[in-house]
Design an enzyme around this catalytic site. Structure first.
Site, PDB file in Angstrom:
ATOM      1  CG  ASP A  55      57.711  50.185  35.831  1.00 39.14           C
ATOM      2  OD1 ASP A  55      58.842  50.441  35.400  1.00 39.14           O
ATOM      3  OD2 ASP A  55      57.049  49.209  35.434  1.00 39.14           O
ATOM      4  CB  SER A 101      59.783  43.291  32.166  1.00 40.12           C
ATOM      5  OG  SER A 101      60.850  44.208  32.251  1.00 40.12           O
ATOM      6  CG  HIS A 126      59.351  46.599  36.395  1.00 41.20           C
ATOM      7  ND1 HIS A 126      58.818  47.027  35.198  1.00 41.20           N
ATOM      8  CD2 HIS A 126      60.200  45.573  36.076  1.00 41.20           C
ATOM      9  CE1 HIS A 126      59.324  46.322  34.218  1.00 41.20           C
ATOM     10  NE2 HIS A 126      60.149  45.424  34.711  1.00 41.20           N
TER      11      HIS A 126
END
Length: 299
Positions: A243, A149, A273
């Protein structure tokens, strides 16, 4: 086909309602700091199983987790996710521990400064300082930079800054659902958002502005999707189709083809995600791919 475990996990995540925290773009910095959880640290069980070291760099904790004996030489710098505003979690440490066990490599994990108290300038400075320290101590560059991320975006940005500084670069990059463009302006994200059980564009965009600070949101140090990939090492890229950040991943894969940068892109249909961290059947496949990638670099 998406596993039943993954479908149930997505439902459970959606039912928590945490995604609604990102439904607005007027996030309050003071509230974010007040609500922040404490950073997770390696557990007692992990400390018994692995060699865990700790030090401070400019007041920020930097951990190292390695096999107790018989490990391979070389290391990985891991940069955790959390939109640059949330600390490292137990999920991160469990994933890191599995990677250490599988690869036999040492993982260096900086608990870098967070927004809104800090911004890209401070966070990148700490990441670069940790990189220089590892380079000096090991006498060779890391096997890889790795992150999920926000940490994936930071890993790519750091690789670019290392290249531009003329330092020996890492052997590879592992990017897991990376946040590569904090503007969150890709048109396809609006179509993906209803299927995303974790992220919503308004809040993500606001957090991106916190991270940018005084820099433009299109500055490659902030949003590395706007930087050049030329001269970077091989990249292993993972993302799920449910995502909003998959839009960034697809653009990065296209950029890599245009700039002749070696990149292997793995997109899992129906996955959320940072799915490689979540202990799903699909996560295990991703972990195996990462292990083979790191082994190939080292060998």
């Amino acid at each position: 086909m998406t596993s039943l475990t993954a479908r149930l996990a997505a439902l459970a995540i959606r039912l928590t309602g945490r995604r609604r925290n990102l439904a607005r773009d007027d996030l309050d910095p003071e509230e974010a700091v007040a609500a922040r959880a404490r950073p997770a640290r390696p557990t007692r069980a992990q400390r018994r199983r692995f060699a865990v070291d700790w030090n401070l760099h400019d007041g920020f904790e930097v951990y190292s987790m390695a096999p107790r004996a018989g490990g391979r030489t070389g290391g990985v710098i891991y940069l955790h996710g959390g939109a640059y505003t949330s600390p490292i979690t137990r999920i991160h440490w469990r994933f890191i521990a599995r990677m250490v066990a599988q690869t036999g490599l040492r993982f260096t994990v900086p608990l870098y400064p967070l927004t809104p108290e800090h911004s890209c300038a401070d966070i990148c400075a700490l990441a670069m300082a940790v990189y220089r320290d590892r380079l000096a101590m090991d006498g060779e560059p890391p096997v890889a930079l790795m992150g999920d991320s926000a940490g994936g975006g930071l890993a790519l940005s750091l690789a670019m800054q290392v290249r531009d500084a003329g330092l020996p670069g890492p052997g590879g990059l592992v990017l897991i659902s990376p946040w590569l463009d904090v503007t969150t302006n890709d048109p396809s994200q609006a179509r993906i958002e209803p299927s995303d059980v974790m992220l919503m564009r308004p809040g993500v965009r606001a957090l991106g502005h916190w991270y940018a600070g005084d820099r433009a949101t299109t500055d490659p140090r902030v949003s590395p999707l706007f930087g050049s990939l030329r001269g970077l090492p091989p990249i292993e890229l993972f993302c799920g189709s449910h995502d909003i950040l998959v839009a960034d991943a697809r653009r990065l894969a296209a950029r890599a083809r245009a700039e002749a940068c070696p990149l292997a892109y793995h997109e899992e249909a129906g996955l959320m995600h940072v799915y490689p961290l979540l202990g799903l059947p699909e996560s295990r496949r991703a972990e195996a791919r990462i292990g083979r990638f790191l082994a190939g670099i080292r060998d």
